[in-house]
Design an enzyme around this catalytic site. Structure first.
Site, short mmCIF file in Angstrom:
data_model
loop_
_atom_site.label_atom_id
_atom_site.label_comp_id
_atom_site.label_asym_id
_atom_site.label_seq_id
_atom_site.Cartn_x
_atom_site.Cartn_y
_atom_site.Cartn_z
N ARG A 23 11.17 -6.81 5.75
CA ARG A 23 10.97 -5.39 5.43
C ARG A 23 11.93 -4.50 6.22
NH1 ARG A 23 5.04 -2.90 5.05
NH2 ARG A 23 4.82 -3.46 7.25
N ARG B 6 10.61 -2.12 11.60
CA ARG B 6 9.51 -1.68 12.45
C ARG B 6 9.32 -2.68 13.59
NH1 ARG B 6 4.41 -0.21 8.66
NH2 ARG B 6 3.41 -1.35 10.34
N ARG C 266 -1.19 -9.17 12.99
CA ARG C 266 -1.68 -8.11 12.10
C ARG C 266 -2.47 -8.71 10.93
NH1 ARG C 266 3.61 -5.54 10.65
NH2 ARG C 266 2.44 -3.99 9.45
N ARG D 181 -9.87 1.00 8.47
CA ARG D 181 -9.50 -0.39 8.76
C ARG D 181 -10.65 -1.15 9.39
NH1 ARG D 181 -3.59 0.62 9.16
NH2 ARG D 181 -2.50 -1.37 9.13
N LYS E 212 0.83 -1.21 0.00
CA LYS E 212 0.00 0.00 0.00
C LYS E 212 0.87 1.27 0.00
CE LYS E 212 -2.32 -1.01 3.83
NZ LYS E 212 -1.65 -2.26 4.22
P1 AMP Z 1 0.41 0.53 9.26
O1 AMP Z 1 1.66 1.34 9.17
O2 AMP Z 1 -0.68 1.03 8.35
O3 AMP Z 1 0.67 -0.95 9.09
O4 AMP Z 1 -0.15 0.72 10.74
C1 AMP Z 1 0.59 0.33 11.87
C2 AMP Z 1 -0.31 0.11 13.05
O5 AMP Z 1 -0.95 1.37 13.40
C3 AMP Z 1 -1.47 -0.85 12.85
O6 AMP Z 1 -1.08 -2.21 13.00
C4 AMP Z 1 -2.44 -0.38 13.92
O7 AMP Z 1 -2.06 -0.80 15.20
C5 AMP Z 1 -2.27 1.13 13.87
N1 AMP Z 1 -3.21 1.74 12.90
C6 AMP Z 1 -2.90 2.35 11.72
N2 AMP Z 1 -4.00 2.76 11.09
C7 AMP Z 1 -5.05 2.40 11.87
C8 AMP Z 1 -6.47 2.51 11.75
N3 AMP Z 1 -7.04 3.07 10.68
N4 AMP Z 1 -7.22 2.02 12.76
C9 AMP Z 1 -6.68 1.47 13.84
N5 AMP Z 1 -5.37 1.30 14.02
C10 AMP Z 1 -4.54 1.76 13.04
#
Ligand code: AMP
Length: 209
Positions: free
Chosen positions: A122, A155, A166, A88, A13
């Protein structure tokens, strides 16, 4: 143009969003990046989000909706935006529909086993957010960001254990969004197993059609 990107963790993404913002001059909004920034600054919000992020769960709808609602009002979003990692959950999607009218929801579809391999390989730039993969998409110079020259890191949630959690969270909470946007007639699905360039070509062709 207002877009959302849906897909399992490591489906690509962020990589695709970066290509699309150049092409269509859109603001890039990654809720994950915004939350990581809060965590690294040690803000109240960051402290609330830290443990749930590390364990692979989701921060509360209320909290994340408030953040996005503020962010999309900013000037750089006037020409449109790409949301990476939001919505999400169905609740988030419903609230977003109350805030703006979306043009397209792009779903990057990819299988779990490959995503797990990608997650653990990653590397991410803590400064500009660019993402690499030690196996399939390495940086030009090992451990150094091609874009800004910062040292790359892994990360905290890109471990095997958190990655599995996840993926489970994605299937339980986020995958229903595919049907949600299909019903609205704005879903575009692309095969995430294609190469980065092929995926972006397919998305760009759809958006320009
Ligand atoms: P990402 O970088 O998009 O993989 O997001 C990392 C983490 O941030 C996720 O695993 C969630 O814990 C939190 N997070 C990011 N976006 C959201 C969202 N829209 N709703 C809830 N938690 C989020």
């Amino acid at each position: 143009m207002r877009l959302v990107l849906i897909g399992a963790p490591a489906a690509g993404k962020g990589t695709q969003a970066r290509k699309l913002i150049d092409r269509f001059q859109l603001a890039y909004i990654s809720t994950g990046d915004m939350l990581r920034e809060e965590v690294s600054r040690g803000t109240e919000l960051g402290n609330k989000a830290k443990s749930v992020m590390a364990s692979g769960g989701l921060v509360s709808d209320e909290l994340i909706i408030a953040i996005v609602n503020e962010r999309i009002k900013q000037d750089d979003c006037k020409n449109g935006f790409i949301l990476d990692g939001f919505p999400r959950t169905t609740v988030q999607a419903e609230k977003l529909d109350e805030m703006v009218k979306l043009d397209k929801a792009v779903y990057i579809n990819a299988p779990d086993d490959i995503m797990l391999e990608r997650i653990t390989a990653r590397e991410t730039c803590p400064k500009c957010g660019a993402s690499y993969n030690k196996i399939s998409l390495p940086s030009k110079k090992a451990g150094i960001c091609d874009v800004c020259g910062e040292g790359l890191t892994q990360r905290k949630d890109d471990t095997l254990e958190a990655g599995k959690a996840r993926l489970a969270t994605f299937h339980e909470q986020s995958e229903p969004l595919v049907e949600y946007y299909k019903k609205q007639g704005i879903l575009f699905e692309v095969d995430g197993m294609l190469g980065v360039e092929e995926v972006s070509k397919a998305i760009i062709a759809e958006l320009e059609a």
